[in-house]
Write a protein that holds these residues in place. Structure first.
Motif, PDB file in Angstrom:
ATOM      1  N   GLU A  41      98.520  30.429  -9.072  1.00  0.00           N
ATOM      2  CA  GLU A  41      99.356  30.947 -10.162  1.00  0.00           C
ATOM      3  C   GLU A  41      99.959  29.820 -10.982  1.00  0.00           C
ATOM      4  O   GLU A  41      99.972  29.870 -12.212  1.00  0.00           O
ATOM      5  N   LYS A  42     100.470  28.785 -10.297  1.00  0.00           N
ATOM      6  CA  LYS A  42     101.084  27.664 -11.014  1.00  0.00           C
ATOM      7  C   LYS A  42     100.069  26.910 -11.840  1.00  0.00           C
ATOM      8  O   LYS A  42     100.355  26.488 -12.958  1.00  0.00           O
ATOM      9  N   ILE A  43      98.880  26.734 -11.311  1.00  0.00           N
ATOM     10  CA  ILE A  43      97.838  26.016 -12.050  1.00  0.00           C
ATOM     11  C   ILE A  43      97.431  26.807 -13.293  1.00  0.00           C
ATOM     12  O   ILE A  43      97.311  26.252 -14.384  1.00  0.00           O
ATOM     13  N   SER A  44      97.237  28.111 -13.139  1.00  0.00           N
ATOM     14  CA  SER A  44      96.822  28.916 -14.288  1.00  0.00           C
ATOM     15  C   SER A  44      97.954  29.081 -15.302  1.00  0.00           C
ATOM     16  O   SER A  44      97.703  29.195 -16.498  1.00  0.00           O
ATOM     17  N   ALA A  45      99.205  29.057 -14.856  1.00  0.00           N
ATOM     18  CA  ALA A  45     100.342  29.192 -15.768  1.00  0.00           C
ATOM     19  C   ALA A  45     100.512  27.957 -16.651  1.00  0.00           C
ATOM     20  O   ALA A  45     101.076  28.046 -17.738  1.00  0.00           O
ATOM     21  N   MET A  46     100.035  26.814 -16.168  1.00  0.00           N
ATOM     22  CA  MET A  46     100.171  25.588 -16.949  1.00  0.00           C
ATOM     23  C   MET A  46      99.280  25.617 -18.187  1.00  0.00           C
ATOM     24  O   MET A  46      99.524  24.908 -19.142  1.00  0.00           O
ATOM     25  N   GLY A  47      98.239  26.409 -18.137  1.00  0.00           N
ATOM     26  CA  GLY A  47      97.373  26.552 -19.303  1.00  0.00           C
ATOM     27  C   GLY A  47      96.378  25.418 -19.438  1.00  0.00           C
ATOM     28  O   GLY A  47      96.515  24.364 -18.842  1.00  0.00           O
ATOM     29  N   LYS A  48      95.379  25.653 -20.233  1.00  0.00           N
ATOM     30  CA  LYS A  48      94.323  24.662 -20.426  1.00  0.00           C
ATOM     31  C   LYS A  48      94.763  23.501 -21.301  1.00  0.00           C
ATOM     32  O   LYS A  48      94.242  22.414 -21.194  1.00  0.00           O
ATOM     33  N   ALA A  49      95.746  23.693 -22.138  1.00  0.00           N
ATOM     34  CA  ALA A  49      96.201  22.623 -23.029  1.00  0.00           C
ATOM     35  C   ALA A  49      96.943  21.531 -22.270  1.00  0.00           C
ATOM     36  O   ALA A  49      96.956  20.381 -22.691  1.00  0.00           O
ATOM     37  N   TYR A  57     102.301  17.213  -8.697  1.00  0.00           N
ATOM     38  CA  TYR A  57     103.197  17.776  -7.696  1.00  0.00           C
ATOM     39  C   TYR A  57     103.641  19.160  -8.158  1.00  0.00           C
ATOM     40  O   TYR A  57     104.183  19.322  -9.243  1.00  0.00           O
ATOM     41  N   LEU A  58     103.419  20.173  -7.339  1.00  0.00           N
ATOM     42  CA  LEU A  58     103.738  21.545  -7.711  1.00  0.00           C
ATOM     43  C   LEU A  58     105.119  21.993  -7.221  1.00  0.00           C
ATOM     44  O   LEU A  58     105.608  23.027  -7.639  1.00  0.00           O
ATOM     45  N   GLY A  59     105.704  21.240  -6.310  1.00  0.00           N
ATOM     46  CA  GLY A  59     107.039  21.574  -5.818  1.00  0.00           C
ATOM     47  C   GLY A  59     107.012  22.609  -4.716  1.00  0.00           C
ATOM     48  O   GLY A  59     106.009  22.827  -4.043  1.00  0.00           O
ATOM     49  N   LEU A  60     108.146  23.272  -4.540  1.00  0.00           N
ATOM     50  CA  LEU A  60     108.309  24.278  -3.495  1.00  0.00           C
ATOM     51  C   LEU A  60     107.485  25.514  -3.844  1.00  0.00           C
ATOM     52  O   LEU A  60     107.613  26.076  -4.926  1.00  0.00           O
ATOM     53  N   LEU A  61     106.646  25.929  -2.896  1.00  0.00           N
ATOM     54  CA  LEU A  61     105.771  27.071  -3.128  1.00  0.00           C
ATOM     55  C   LEU A  61     106.251  28.327  -2.423  1.00  0.00           C
ATOM     56  O   LEU A  61     106.205  29.417  -2.977  1.00  0.00           O
ATOM     57  N   TYR A  62     106.687  28.157  -1.182  1.00  0.00           N
ATOM     58  CA  TYR A  62     106.932  29.324  -0.340  1.00  0.00           C
ATOM     59  C   TYR A  62     108.031  28.997   0.667  1.00  0.00           C
ATOM     60  O   TYR A  62     107.753  28.441   1.728  1.00  0.00           O
ATOM     61  N   PRO A  63     109.275  29.330   0.367  1.00  0.00           N
ATOM     62  CA  PRO A  63     110.341  29.068   1.334  1.00  0.00           C
ATOM     63  C   PRO A  63     110.499  30.228   2.326  1.00  0.00           C
ATOM     64  O   PRO A  63     110.365  31.388   1.960  1.00  0.00           O
ATOM     65  N   THR A  64     110.720  29.895   3.578  1.00  0.00           N
ATOM     66  CA  THR A  64     111.071  30.882   4.594  1.00  0.00           C
ATOM     67  C   THR A  64     112.388  30.442   5.217  1.00  0.00           C
ATOM     68  O   THR A  64     112.961  29.425   4.823  1.00  0.00           O
ATOM     69  N   TYR A  72     100.646  20.333  -3.889  1.00  0.00           N
ATOM     70  CA  TYR A  72     100.212  19.234  -4.741  1.00  0.00           C
ATOM     71  C   TYR A  72      98.744  19.502  -5.033  1.00  0.00           C
ATOM     72  O   TYR A  72      98.006  19.962  -4.163  1.00  0.00           O
ATOM     73  N   VAL A  73      98.303  19.246  -6.240  1.00  0.00           N
ATOM     74  CA  VAL A  73      96.897  19.444  -6.582  1.00  0.00           C
ATOM     75  C   VAL A  73      96.395  18.216  -7.329  1.00  0.00           C
ATOM     76  O   VAL A  73      97.093  17.668  -8.172  1.00  0.00           O
ATOM     77  N   THR A  74      95.186  17.775  -6.975  1.00  0.00           N
ATOM     78  CA  THR A  74      94.616  16.606  -7.631  1.00  0.00           C
ATOM     79  C   THR A  74      93.912  17.032  -8.912  1.00  0.00           C
ATOM     80  O   THR A  74      93.738  18.215  -9.173  1.00  0.00           O
ATOM     81  N   ASN A  75      93.490  16.053  -9.690  1.00  0.00           N
ATOM     82  CA  ASN A  75      92.748  16.342 -10.923  1.00  0.00           C
ATOM     83  C   ASN A  75      91.413  17.013 -10.632  1.00  0.00           C
ATOM     84  O   ASN A  75      90.883  17.726 -11.463  1.00  0.00           O
ATOM     85  N   SER A  76      90.873  16.775  -9.434  1.00  0.00           N
ATOM     86  CA  SER A  76      89.603  17.384  -9.054  1.00  0.00           C
ATOM     87  C   SER A  76      89.804  18.700  -8.296  1.00  0.00           C
ATOM     88  O   SER A  76      88.908  19.164  -7.610  1.00  0.00           O
ATOM     89  N   LYS A  77      90.991  19.291  -8.426  1.00  0.00           N
ATOM     90  CA  LYS A  77      91.318  20.612  -7.877  1.00  0.00           C
ATOM     91  C   LYS A  77      91.378  20.668  -6.350  1.00  0.00           C
ATOM     92  O   LYS A  77      91.199  21.729  -5.759  1.00  0.00           O
TER      93      LYS A  77
END
Length: 139
Positions: A41-49, A57-64, A72-77
């Motif tokens: 969701e975070k990757i697609s929300a950033m958009g292609k531009a 660094y994507l930050g906190l994804l899922y707190p319990t 974290y996601v690299t340029n090569s996904k």
């Protein structure tokens, strides 16, 4: 231990899994797989531009209640997911970001090995040693 699990994914296929303690491994896998949807969701929300300028660094994804899952996601996904104990208040966002950078650098070293086939599970002793030292060092 402050860091309980570190998993690297390529297209939601695990390349590397390290969990401590092992008796809660199934619970950690569930949390990590749940957080993969948030990564997408975070990757697609950033958009292609913004793909070229995006923050890795994507930050906190899922707190319990007991754990926090960071991404974290690299340029090569390739997706890096880390489960951290919530009770460790000394571990700040900057430390998590620096741990991901260190993981990314070691992952790059694995990829540069001419004997590694991209897409295979990572079985490098050097990479495993770095992850182990990072998990112990944070305590």
């Amino acid at each position: 231990m402050a860091v309980s699990t570190i998993i690297l994914f390529l297209q939601n296929y695990p390349l590397y899994i390290r969990s401590v303690p092992t008796e809660n491994e199934l619970k950690f896998h569930y949390m990590v797989h749940t957080s993969l949807d948030v990564v997408d969701e975070k990757i697609s929300a950033m958009g292609k531009a913004l793909v070229d300028q995006r923050e890795l660094y994507l930050g906190l994804l899922y707190p319990t209640e007991d754990y926090k899952v960071y991404g974290y996601v690299t340029n090569s996904k390739v997706k890096f997911v880390m489960v951290v104990d919530s009770s460790n208040t000394a571990l700040r966002d900057n430390e998590i970001r620096s741990m991901f950078r260190k993981l990314h650098n070691s992952y790059t070293d694995v990829m540069c090995n001419p004997f590694y086939n991209p897409g295979d599970r990572i079985q490098s002793r050097a990479f495993d040693g770095m992850v182990t030292s990072m998990m112990i060092q944070v305590c």
